[in-house]
Design an enzyme around this catalytic site. Structure first.
Site, short mmCIF file in Angstrom:
data_model
loop_
_atom_site.label_atom_id
_atom_site.label_comp_id
_atom_site.label_asym_id
_atom_site.label_seq_id
_atom_site.Cartn_x
_atom_site.Cartn_y
_atom_site.Cartn_z
N GLU A 131 35.17 30.56 26.63
CA GLU A 131 35.99 31.18 27.68
C GLU A 131 36.22 30.19 28.81
O GLU A 131 35.38 29.32 29.07
CB GLU A 131 35.25 32.45 28.16
CG GLU A 131 35.89 33.24 29.26
CD GLU A 131 37.30 33.76 29.01
OE1 GLU A 131 38.17 32.93 28.66
OE2 GLU A 131 37.55 34.96 29.21
N ASP A 135 34.11 35.62 35.52
CA ASP A 135 34.30 36.06 36.90
C ASP A 135 33.47 37.34 37.08
O ASP A 135 32.25 37.26 37.23
CB ASP A 135 35.82 36.27 37.09
CG ASP A 135 36.23 36.66 38.49
OD1 ASP A 135 35.40 36.64 39.39
OD2 ASP A 135 37.41 37.00 38.69
N LYS A 163 32.08 31.97 38.05
CA LYS A 163 32.32 32.46 39.42
C LYS A 163 31.28 33.55 39.67
O LYS A 163 31.59 34.73 39.76
CB LYS A 163 33.74 33.03 39.49
CG LYS A 163 34.47 32.75 40.76
CD LYS A 163 35.79 33.52 40.79
CE LYS A 163 36.99 32.62 40.68
NZ LYS A 163 38.25 33.38 40.87
P1 IMP Z 1 36.51 38.76 34.42
O1 IMP Z 1 36.77 39.84 33.43
O2 IMP Z 1 36.58 39.30 35.83
O3 IMP Z 1 35.25 37.98 34.18
O4 IMP Z 1 37.74 37.80 34.37
C1 IMP Z 1 37.80 36.76 33.49
C2 IMP Z 1 39.21 36.35 33.25
O5 IMP Z 1 39.97 36.35 34.46
C3 IMP Z 1 39.22 34.93 32.75
O6 IMP Z 1 39.33 34.95 31.36
C4 IMP Z 1 40.44 34.34 33.41
O7 IMP Z 1 41.53 34.47 32.52
C5 IMP Z 1 40.71 35.17 34.61
N1 IMP Z 1 40.30 34.53 35.88
C6 IMP Z 1 39.24 34.82 36.65
N2 IMP Z 1 39.18 34.03 37.74
C7 IMP Z 1 40.23 33.19 37.63
C8 IMP Z 1 40.71 32.10 38.46
O8 IMP Z 1 40.17 31.73 39.51
N3 IMP Z 1 41.82 31.47 37.99
C9 IMP Z 1 42.47 31.81 36.84
N4 IMP Z 1 42.05 32.81 36.05
C10 IMP Z 1 40.94 33.50 36.44
MG MG Z 2 41.01 34.32 30.33
#
Ligand code: IMP
Ligand code: MG
Length: 225
Positions: A131, A135, A163
């Site tokens: 991945e 985030d 993150k």
């Molecule tokens: P999560 O489900 O919140 O962990 O989000 C993960 C997904 O969000 C990743 O696969 C990325 O595609 C997108 N994402 C999260 N943060 C960023 C960022 O700072 N820049 C670009 N894409 C992000």
């Molecule tokens: Mg993604």
């Protein structure tokens, strides 16, 4: 969340170098840093994920990262073949698609993550997700659950960036319960980053570095909606 042993060797670094791109305020990780991190991740895969057969890049964001990493793993395996005393790892590489948001910068906490599983059979296999960034963790959690539901023996994660400040408590608990092996190359501040596959509304993936998108660009496009 269990880290793969030696994952600490992949030292998080933040550069903060100014860049000559009008939409980017600073470079967090340049091409050399990315290359160094990939080598360390490849060594980790070879040494600790030797019995992981299926590698699942999450498109589209992980496409650059995954394509560089799997080739690094191949080269590393060949370099270490004497020491490893095992046959070459023949990887099955098959992409998954996960969608939680389109043109925005955060995923909706209540929205379902839509998962399209890889086309290969994962039943009884050890599967490693590749991945771009973790985030809140909801995307990886949804994909991991879907892979287990499809019969995977074990699911691990390698992410380019972490993150961690924004991690969802439910996701953290789930990864702990599964005792999931997780390795991330770089820490990511709580800012929206682009480049090396990461996008904002489909743009900026082609940048050969990872940088912070100027916040006014995000504010401007949010106003237009
Ligand atoms: P999560 O489900 O919140 O962990 O989000 C993960 C997904 O969000 C990743 O696969 C990325 O595609 C997108 N994402 C999260 N943060 C960023 C960022 O700072 N820049 C670009 N894409 C992000
Ligand atoms: Mg993604």
């Amino acid at each position: 969340m269990s880290r793969i042993p030696d994952a600490d060797d992949v030292t998080p670094k933040v550069a903060g170098v100014p860049v000559d791109d009008p939409d980017v305020s600073s470079v967090l990780y340049d091409a050399n840093m990315i290359e160094g991190a990939l080598e360390q991740l490849a060594a980790l895969v070879v040494s600790h994920l030797g019995d992981f057969e299926v590698f699942v890049p999450v498109t589209t964001g992980a496409m650059m990262f995954a394509s560089d990493l799997v080739r690094s793993v191949y080269t590393m395996e060949r370099m270490l073949r004497e020491e490893l005393r095992r046959g070459y790892k023949r990887m099955v590489i098959s992409c998954a698609t996960c969608a939680s948001y389109g043109a925005g910068t955060t995923s909706d906490a209540n929205a379902e993550v839509e998962v399209r599983l890889p086309s290969c059979d994962v039943k009884g296999k050890r599967v490693c997700i590749l991945e771009d960034i973790i985030d809140t963790g909801r995307t990886v959690m949804a994909l991991t659950k879907a892979l287990y539901a499809a019969g995977a023996e074990e699911v691990a994660l390698i992410a380019l960036m972490d993150k961690s400040a924004r991690r969802d408590a439910e996701a953290t608990k789930y990864f702990e319960e599964k005792n999931m092996k997780i390795a991330c190359a770089f820490m990511c501040p709580d800012e929206f980053v682009v480049g090396y596959g990461l996008d904002y509304g489909g743009r900026y993936r082609e940048l050969p570095f990872i940088g912070v998108l100027k916040p006014e660009l995000i504010a401007a496009s949010a106003e237009k909606k």
